[in-house]
Design a protein around this motif. Structure first.
Motif, PDB file in Angstrom:
ATOM      1  N   PHE A 104     -57.678 -47.497  85.099  1.00 40.14           N
ATOM      2  CA  PHE A 104     -56.981 -46.250  84.807  1.00 40.14           C
ATOM      3  C   PHE A 104     -57.348 -45.122  85.759  1.00 40.14           C
ATOM      4  O   PHE A 104     -56.723 -44.061  85.724  1.00 40.14           O
ATOM      5  N   ALA A 105     -58.345 -45.309  86.570  1.00 39.69           N
ATOM      6  CA  ALA A 105     -58.732 -44.280  87.532  1.00 39.69           C
ATOM      7  C   ALA A 105     -57.627 -44.165  88.580  1.00 39.69           C
ATOM      8  O   ALA A 105     -57.002 -45.146  88.963  1.00 39.69           O
ATOM      9  N   TYR A 106     -57.363 -42.990  89.026  1.00 41.92           N
ATOM     10  CA  TYR A 106     -56.344 -42.801  90.052  1.00 41.92           C
ATOM     11  C   TYR A 106     -56.748 -41.647  90.948  1.00 41.92           C
ATOM     12  O   TYR A 106     -57.526 -40.780  90.578  1.00 41.92           O
ATOM     13  N   GLY A 107     -56.176 -41.670  92.100  1.00 47.24           N
ATOM     14  CA  GLY A 107     -56.375 -40.586  93.049  1.00 47.24           C
ATOM     15  C   GLY A 107     -55.013 -40.080  93.463  1.00 47.24           C
ATOM     16  O   GLY A 107     -53.984 -40.567  92.988  1.00 47.24           O
ATOM     17  N   PRO A 108     -54.996 -39.139  94.339  1.00 43.04           N
ATOM     18  CA  PRO A 108     -53.693 -38.629  94.778  1.00 43.04           C
ATOM     19  C   PRO A 108     -52.903 -39.717  95.509  1.00 43.04           C
ATOM     20  O   PRO A 108     -53.460 -40.491  96.280  1.00 43.04           O
ATOM     21  N   ILE A 109     -51.633 -39.777  95.224  1.00 39.59           N
ATOM     22  CA  ILE A 109     -50.751 -40.745  95.867  1.00 39.59           C
ATOM     23  C   ILE A 109     -50.038 -40.021  97.006  1.00 39.59           C
ATOM     24  O   ILE A 109     -49.391 -38.991  96.779  1.00 39.59           O
ATOM     25  N   PRO A 110     -50.166 -40.530  98.236  1.00 37.59           N
ATOM     26  CA  PRO A 110     -49.489 -39.854  99.350  1.00 37.59           C
ATOM     27  C   PRO A 110     -47.968 -39.992  99.208  1.00 37.59           C
ATOM     28  O   PRO A 110     -47.454 -41.060  98.901  1.00 37.59           O
ATOM     29  N   LEU A 111     -47.280 -38.902  99.381  1.00 39.70           N
ATOM     30  CA  LEU A 111     -45.831 -38.886  99.257  1.00 39.70           C
ATOM     31  C   LEU A 111     -45.214 -38.462 100.586  1.00 39.70           C
ATOM     32  O   LEU A 111     -45.825 -37.751 101.372  1.00 39.70           O
ATOM     33  N   VAL A 112     -43.998 -38.882 100.811  1.00 42.07           N
ATOM     34  CA  VAL A 112     -43.263 -38.459 101.992  1.00 42.07           C
ATOM     35  C   VAL A 112     -41.988 -37.761 101.544  1.00 42.07           C
ATOM     36  O   VAL A 112     -41.456 -38.053 100.478  1.00 42.07           O
ATOM     37  N   ARG A 113     -41.534 -36.854 102.373  1.00 41.82           N
ATOM     38  CA  ARG A 113     -40.264 -36.188 102.072  1.00 41.82           C
ATOM     39  C   ARG A 113     -39.135 -37.194 102.241  1.00 41.82           C
ATOM     40  O   ARG A 113     -39.097 -37.927 103.209  1.00 41.82           O
ATOM     41  N   VAL A 114     -38.243 -37.200 101.305  1.00 45.99           N
ATOM     42  CA  VAL A 114     -37.109 -38.104 101.343  1.00 45.99           C
ATOM     43  C   VAL A 114     -35.872 -37.288 101.701  1.00 45.99           C
ATOM     44  O   VAL A 114     -35.655 -36.207 101.163  1.00 45.99           O
ATOM     45  N   GLU A 115     -35.093 -37.834 102.620  1.00 46.01           N
ATOM     46  CA  GLU A 115     -33.860 -37.154 103.000  1.00 46.01           C
ATOM     47  C   GLU A 115     -32.889 -37.152 101.831  1.00 46.01           C
ATOM     48  O   GLU A 115     -32.871 -38.070 101.013  1.00 46.01           O
ATOM     49  N   THR A 116     -32.083 -36.129 101.808  1.00 42.75           N
ATOM     50  CA  THR A 116     -31.014 -36.034 100.825  1.00 42.75           C
ATOM     51  C   THR A 116     -29.700 -35.897 101.597  1.00 42.75           C
ATOM     52  O   THR A 116     -29.709 -35.807 102.823  1.00 42.75           O
ATOM     53  N   ALA A 117     -28.616 -35.845 100.893  1.00 40.72           N
ATOM     54  CA  ALA A 117     -27.318 -35.688 101.559  1.00 40.72           C
ATOM     55  C   ALA A 117     -27.304 -34.422 102.410  1.00 40.72           C
ATOM     56  O   ALA A 117     -26.667 -34.380 103.455  1.00 40.72           O
ATOM     57  N   ARG A 118     -28.029 -33.399 101.993  1.00 44.12           N
ATOM     58  CA  ARG A 118     -28.059 -32.137 102.750  1.00 44.12           C
ATOM     59  C   ARG A 118     -28.995 -32.168 103.940  1.00 44.12           C
ATOM     60  O   ARG A 118     -28.854 -31.360 104.848  1.00 44.12           O
ATOM     61  N   THR A 119     -29.972 -33.072 103.952  1.00 42.32           N
ATOM     62  CA  THR A 119     -30.955 -33.076 105.037  1.00 42.32           C
ATOM     63  C   THR A 119     -30.806 -34.245 106.002  1.00 42.32           C
ATOM     64  O   THR A 119     -31.623 -34.409 106.895  1.00 42.32           O
ATOM     65  N   LEU A 120     -29.765 -35.047 105.836  1.00 47.41           N
ATOM     66  CA  LEU A 120     -29.522 -36.152 106.766  1.00 47.41           C
ATOM     67  C   LEU A 120     -29.237 -35.596 108.159  1.00 47.41           C
ATOM     68  O   LEU A 120     -28.670 -34.512 108.284  1.00 47.41           O
ATOM     69  N   PRO A 121     -29.588 -36.352 109.206  1.00 48.84           N
ATOM     70  CA  PRO A 121     -29.195 -35.921 110.548  1.00 48.84           C
ATOM     71  C   PRO A 121     -27.678 -35.735 110.620  1.00 48.84           C
ATOM     72  O   PRO A 121     -26.905 -36.454 109.964  1.00 48.84           O
ATOM     73  N   ALA A 122     -27.242 -34.787 111.425  1.00 44.51           N
ATOM     74  CA  ALA A 122     -25.832 -34.396 111.497  1.00 44.51           C
ATOM     75  C   ALA A 122     -24.906 -35.551 111.879  1.00 44.51           C
ATOM     76  O   ALA A 122     -23.736 -35.574 111.479  1.00 44.51           O
ATOM     77  N   ILE A 123     -25.392 -36.524 112.625  1.00 47.37           N
ATOM     78  CA  ILE A 123     -24.540 -37.627 113.071  1.00 47.37           C
ATOM     79  C   ILE A 123     -23.940 -38.392 111.894  1.00 47.37           C
ATOM     80  O   ILE A 123     -22.864 -38.990 112.005  1.00 47.37           O
ATOM     81  N   TYR A 124     -24.593 -38.351 110.753  1.00 45.26           N
ATOM     82  CA  TYR A 124     -24.084 -39.087 109.598  1.00 45.26           C
ATOM     83  C   TYR A 124     -22.805 -38.470 109.030  1.00 45.26           C
ATOM     84  O   TYR A 124     -22.056 -39.153 108.331  1.00 45.26           O
ATOM     85  N   GLU A 125     -22.529 -37.213 109.346  1.00 46.01           N
ATOM     86  CA  GLU A 125     -21.230 -36.641 108.984  1.00 46.01           C
ATOM     87  C   GLU A 125     -20.131 -37.364 109.749  1.00 46.01           C
ATOM     88  O   GLU A 125     -19.048 -37.598 109.213  1.00 46.01           O
ATOM     89  N   GLU A 126     -20.427 -37.737 110.998  1.00 44.55           N
ATOM     90  CA  GLU A 126     -19.464 -38.495 111.803  1.00 44.55           C
ATOM     91  C   GLU A 126     -19.336 -39.928 111.284  1.00 44.55           C
ATOM     92  O   GLU A 126     -18.238 -40.485 111.267  1.00 44.55           O
TER      93      GLU A 126
END
Length: 170
Positions: free
Chosen positions: A22-44
């Motif tokens: 049951f012991a735990y430490g901090p879990i490293p997280l990464v930012r996940v892209e959303t529809a608003r933060t996708l690179p612009a090329i995906y609009e194309e």
């Protein structure tokens, strides 16, 4: 266990195992892209026909890096087009053939393979994972102007249409 000392040792051991479980430490997280933060090329990419098929390059260089194809798979959720890239923890032999061929991209054989796979669009990234390989491919693509035509370029990402070989020779 009949002795009190043995029971105490067993109970203490179980308590230690449960505490460790049951012991735990901090879990490293990464930012996940959303529809608003996708690179612009995906609009194309979203503007492509709904039946379009796509490959994103560069692909992983070796087996140990195949997890890098998770990002194109994740991004496909937002654009909904079929992609060659994939990741499931198992790479079938055909995937490795494609991956190895894409190490030489662009050349006649890699373009022929993509056409045989019925890939219609090629998305080349020049930043992020294997950026140098992406820049190399993007720099060499203009010399294959009879086989590929640029659809869009945004923020160092290039979207090309693979021209059918028959139409090039007719």
């Amino acid at each position: 266990i009949k002795s009190g000392r043995g029971r105490s040792t067993l109970v203490g051991g179980v308590v230690l195992v449960l505490a460790a479980d049951f012991a735990y430490g901090p879990i490293p997280l990464v930012r996940v892209e959303t529809a608003r933060t996708l690179p612009a090329i995906y609009e194309e990419v979203k503007k492509l026909p709904s039946t379009a098929s796509l490959i994103e390059l560069p692909m992983p260089a070796r087996d140990a890096e195949e997890f890098e194809d998770v990002l194109p798979v994740y991004r496909s959720i937002f654009h909904g087009r079929r992609i060659v890239n994939g990741y499931s923890g198992y790479a079938p032999p055909a995937y490795r053939i494609v991956r190895e061929a894409m190490e030489r991209f662009p050349d006649r054989r890699s373009l022929d393979l993509l056409e045989n796979l019925k890939v219609e669009y090629i998305l080349v990234h020049t930043s992020g994972y294997r950026a140098e390989k992406g820049r190399e491919a993007a720099g060499r693509l203009p010399s294959f102007a009879r086989r590929v035509s640029k659809v869009a370029e945004t923020g160092g990402d290039y979207l090309y249409r693979l021209e059918p070989w028959r139409s090039v020779h007719e």
